[in-house]
Design a protein around this motif. Structure first.
Motif, mmCIF file in Angstrom:
data_model
loop_
_atom_site.group_PDB
_atom_site.id
_atom_site.type_symbol
_atom_site.label_atom_id
_atom_site.label_comp_id
_atom_site.label_asym_id
_atom_site.label_seq_id
_atom_site.Cartn_x
_atom_site.Cartn_y
_atom_site.Cartn_z
ATOM 1 N N PRO A 1 0.835 -1.206 0.000
ATOM 2 C CA PRO A 1 0.000 0.000 0.000
ATOM 3 C C PRO A 1 0.872 1.260 0.000
ATOM 4 C CG PRO A 1 -0.008 -1.025 2.169
ATOM 5 C CD PRO A 1 0.729 -1.948 1.253
ATOM 6 N N VAL A 2 0.334 2.320 -0.593
ATOM 7 C CA VAL A 2 1.017 3.611 -0.594
ATOM 8 C C VAL A 2 0.500 4.375 0.624
ATOM 9 C CG1 VAL A 2 1.390 5.747 -1.852
ATOM 10 C CG2 VAL A 2 1.231 3.592 -3.093
ATOM 11 N N VAL A 3 1.431 4.703 1.531
ATOM 12 C CA VAL A 3 1.072 5.351 2.791
ATOM 13 C C VAL A 3 1.687 6.743 2.811
ATOM 14 C CG1 VAL A 3 1.245 5.210 5.298
ATOM 15 C CG2 VAL A 3 0.991 3.124 3.947
ATOM 16 N N GLY A 4 0.881 7.727 3.215
ATOM 17 C CA GLY A 4 1.365 9.097 3.346
ATOM 18 C C GLY A 4 1.178 9.573 4.787
ATOM 19 N N ARG A 5 1.693 10.722 5.087
ATOM 20 C CA ARG A 5 1.555 11.301 6.435
ATOM 21 C C ARG A 5 0.561 12.449 6.356
ATOM 22 N NH1 ARG A 5 3.505 8.023 9.965
ATOM 23 N NH2 ARG A 5 3.972 9.602 11.494
ATOM 24 N N GLU A 6 -0.258 12.562 7.393
ATOM 25 C CA GLU A 6 -1.268 13.611 7.438
ATOM 26 C C GLU A 6 -1.194 14.279 8.817
ATOM 27 O OE1 GLU A 6 -5.805 13.468 6.290
ATOM 28 O OE2 GLU A 6 -5.432 12.414 8.175
ATOM 29 N N ARG A 7 -1.248 15.585 8.786
ATOM 30 C CA ARG A 7 -1.272 16.337 10.058
ATOM 31 C C ARG A 7 -2.732 16.511 10.420
ATOM 32 N NH1 ARG A 7 3.776 18.691 11.316
ATOM 33 N NH2 ARG A 7 2.800 19.911 12.935
ATOM 34 N N ALA A 8 -3.039 16.155 11.649
ATOM 35 C CA ALA A 8 -4.425 16.250 12.094
ATOM 36 C C ALA A 8 -4.468 16.761 13.531
ATOM 37 C CB ALA A 8 -5.099 14.890 12.003
ATOM 38 N N ARG A 9 -5.552 17.456 13.818
ATOM 39 C CA ARG A 9 -5.772 17.941 15.171
ATOM 40 C C ARG A 9 -6.560 16.882 15.896
ATOM 41 N NH1 ARG A 9 -8.339 23.378 17.001
ATOM 42 N NH2 ARG A 9 -7.176 23.381 18.922
ATOM 43 N N VAL A 10 -6.013 16.390 16.998
ATOM 44 C CA VAL A 10 -6.611 15.264 17.713
ATOM 45 C C VAL A 10 -7.020 15.749 19.094
ATOM 46 C CG1 VAL A 10 -6.176 12.956 18.612
ATOM 47 C CG2 VAL A 10 -5.170 13.642 16.459
ATOM 48 N N LEU A 11 -8.194 15.345 19.528
ATOM 49 C CA LEU A 11 -8.695 15.665 20.864
ATOM 50 C C LEU A 11 -7.943 14.794 21.864
ATOM 51 C CD1 LEU A 11 -10.844 17.102 22.631
ATOM 52 C CD2 LEU A 11 -12.261 15.068 22.281
ATOM 53 N N VAL A 12 -7.199 15.437 22.762
ATOM 54 C CA VAL A 12 -6.444 14.711 23.773
ATOM 55 C C VAL A 12 -7.305 14.509 25.008
ATOM 56 C CG1 VAL A 12 -4.422 14.778 25.260
ATOM 57 C CG2 VAL A 12 -4.272 15.610 22.916
ATOM 58 N N ARG A 13 -7.977 15.578 25.461
ATOM 59 C CA ARG A 13 -8.808 15.499 26.653
ATOM 60 C C ARG A 13 -10.035 16.363 26.437
ATOM 61 N NH1 ARG A 13 -5.609 17.626 30.775
ATOM 62 N NH2 ARG A 13 -6.732 19.587 30.618
ATOM 63 N N ARG A 14 -11.196 15.776 26.775
ATOM 64 C CA ARG A 14 -12.432 16.508 26.627
ATOM 65 C C ARG A 14 -12.549 17.513 27.783
ATOM 66 N NH1 ARG A 14 -16.437 15.999 23.454
ATOM 67 N NH2 ARG A 14 -15.911 13.987 22.604
ATOM 68 N N GLY A 15 -13.006 18.692 27.445
ATOM 69 C CA GLY A 15 -13.163 19.737 28.470
ATOM 70 C C GLY A 15 -14.322 19.422 29.410
ATOM 71 N N GLY A 16 -14.455 20.195 30.444
ATOM 72 C CA GLY A 16 -15.526 19.971 31.419
ATOM 73 C C GLY A 16 -15.534 21.128 32.421
ATOM 74 N N SER A 17 -15.792 20.796 33.655
ATOM 75 C CA SER A 17 -15.744 21.819 34.694
ATOM 76 C C SER A 17 -14.924 21.309 35.852
ATOM 77 C CB SER A 17 -17.154 22.193 35.139
ATOM 78 O OG SER A 17 -17.801 21.050 35.704
ATOM 79 N N ALA A 18 -14.325 22.241 36.594
ATOM 80 C CA ALA A 18 -13.498 21.888 37.751
ATOM 81 C C ALA A 18 -13.613 22.986 38.796
ATOM 82 C CB ALA A 18 -12.051 21.705 37.315
ATOM 83 N N TRP A 19 -13.271 22.623 40.000
ATOM 84 C CA TRP A 19 -13.266 23.601 41.099
ATOM 85 C C TRP A 19 -11.848 24.090 41.270
ATOM 86 C CZ3 TRP A 19 -17.616 25.458 43.005
ATOM 87 C CH2 TRP A 19 -18.786 24.719 42.816
ATOM 88 N N VAL A 20 -11.677 25.407 41.219
ATOM 89 C CA VAL A 20 -10.360 26.039 41.344
ATOM 90 C C VAL A 20 -10.396 26.955 42.564
ATOM 91 C CG1 VAL A 20 -8.693 27.537 40.195
ATOM 92 C CG2 VAL A 20 -10.073 25.950 38.855
ATOM 93 N N ARG A 21 -9.312 26.942 43.309
ATOM 94 C CA ARG A 21 -9.228 27.784 44.513
ATOM 95 C C ARG A 21 -9.379 29.241 44.093
ATOM 96 N NH1 ARG A 21 -6.148 26.669 49.609
ATOM 97 N NH2 ARG A 21 -6.318 28.640 50.686
ATOM 98 N N ALA A 22 -10.228 29.926 44.770
ATOM 99 C CA ALA A 22 -10.522 31.301 44.437
ATOM 100 C C ALA A 22 -9.455 32.230 45.005
ATOM 101 C CB ALA A 22 -11.878 31.697 44.998
ATOM 102 N N ALA A 23 -9.159 33.265 44.256
ATOM 103 C CA ALA A 23 -8.186 34.256 44.725
ATOM 104 C C ALA A 23 -8.896 35.211 45.664
ATOM 105 C CB ALA A 23 -7.628 34.993 43.534
ATOM 106 N N ASN A 24 -8.229 35.601 46.763
ATOM 107 C CA ASN A 24 -8.819 36.540 47.721
ATOM 108 C C ASN A 24 -8.536 37.925 47.228
ATOM 109 O OD1 ASN A 24 -9.855 34.591 49.410
ATOM 110 N ND2 ASN A 24 -7.947 34.441 50.571
#
Length: 190
Positions: free
Chosen positions: A166-189
């Motif tokens: 087979p003839v194989v080529g290389r392709e640049r692609a944007r891949v999802l590494v981690r799905r976003g969501g929500s998180a609790w972050v310490r609030a700044a005073n």
């Protein structure tokens, strides 16, 4: 009491409008809920441009015509009888034997009988005479050859298999590494 009421009411209104996260946690540890974006990464990955395949090629045999000397009839030995050699000769054959006979004649002195010889009657008859007898002769016939064309395979038929990768080529692609969501972050005073 009437003076305290407007102050308490102003304090409640101030607290209601000043509802920032930092203002809500004045004395303790505060956390804010934040939205995390999706994490993408650009990677190189192999892509099949043309799939591999197998090609089967069948070749014809290569045939050459060659002239060769071929035995048509083998050597033969025969025995032939020759006819006898004859000659025609004339032979005398007695048809009637000779001998005597009595002849009677009449003359002036009376009857007279005389014994007269009668010659034999001979006839010439042709006759075949064998001069040489027939013989048995040996006759040798040489072998008979002829030139004939014969097909000779120089190269037989073949089946060749070609594997095309087979003839194989290389392709640049944007891949999802981690799905976003929500998180609790310490609030700044503040």
């Amino acid at each position: 009491m009437s003076s305290r009421r407007p102050v308490a009411l102003a304090a409640i209104i101030f607290l209601a409008f000043d509802a920032s996260p930092a203002a809500a946690c004045r004395g303790g540890e505060c956390y804010d809920r934040v939205r995390l974006p999706d994490v993408y990464r650009t990677v190189d990955r192999p892509v099949v441009l043309r799939p591999g395949y197998r090609e089967v090629v069948e070749t014809e045999p290569v045939v050459v015509m060659r002239a060769e000397r071929v035995l048509v009839a083998p050597r033969r030995v025969e025995y032939v009888r020759t006819p006898p050699v004859t000659r025609t000769m004339l032979q005398e054959v007695v048809v009637r034997r000779g001998g005597w006979r009595w002849e009677t004649t009449y003359g002036p002195y009376g009857e007279r009988r005389c014994k007269v010889p009668v010659p034999a009657e001979v006839k010439l008859v042709p006759r075949e005479v064998v001069v040489a007898p027939g013989r048995r002769v040996r006759v040798v016939s040489p072998p008979v050859y002829a030139m004939r064309e014969r097909a000779v395979a120089v190269r037989p038929a073949a089946r060749i298999i070609y594997d095309h990768p087979p003839v194989v080529g290389r392709e640049r692609a944007r891949v999802l590494v981690r799905r976003g969501g929500s998180a609790w972050v310490r609030a700044a005073n503040w």
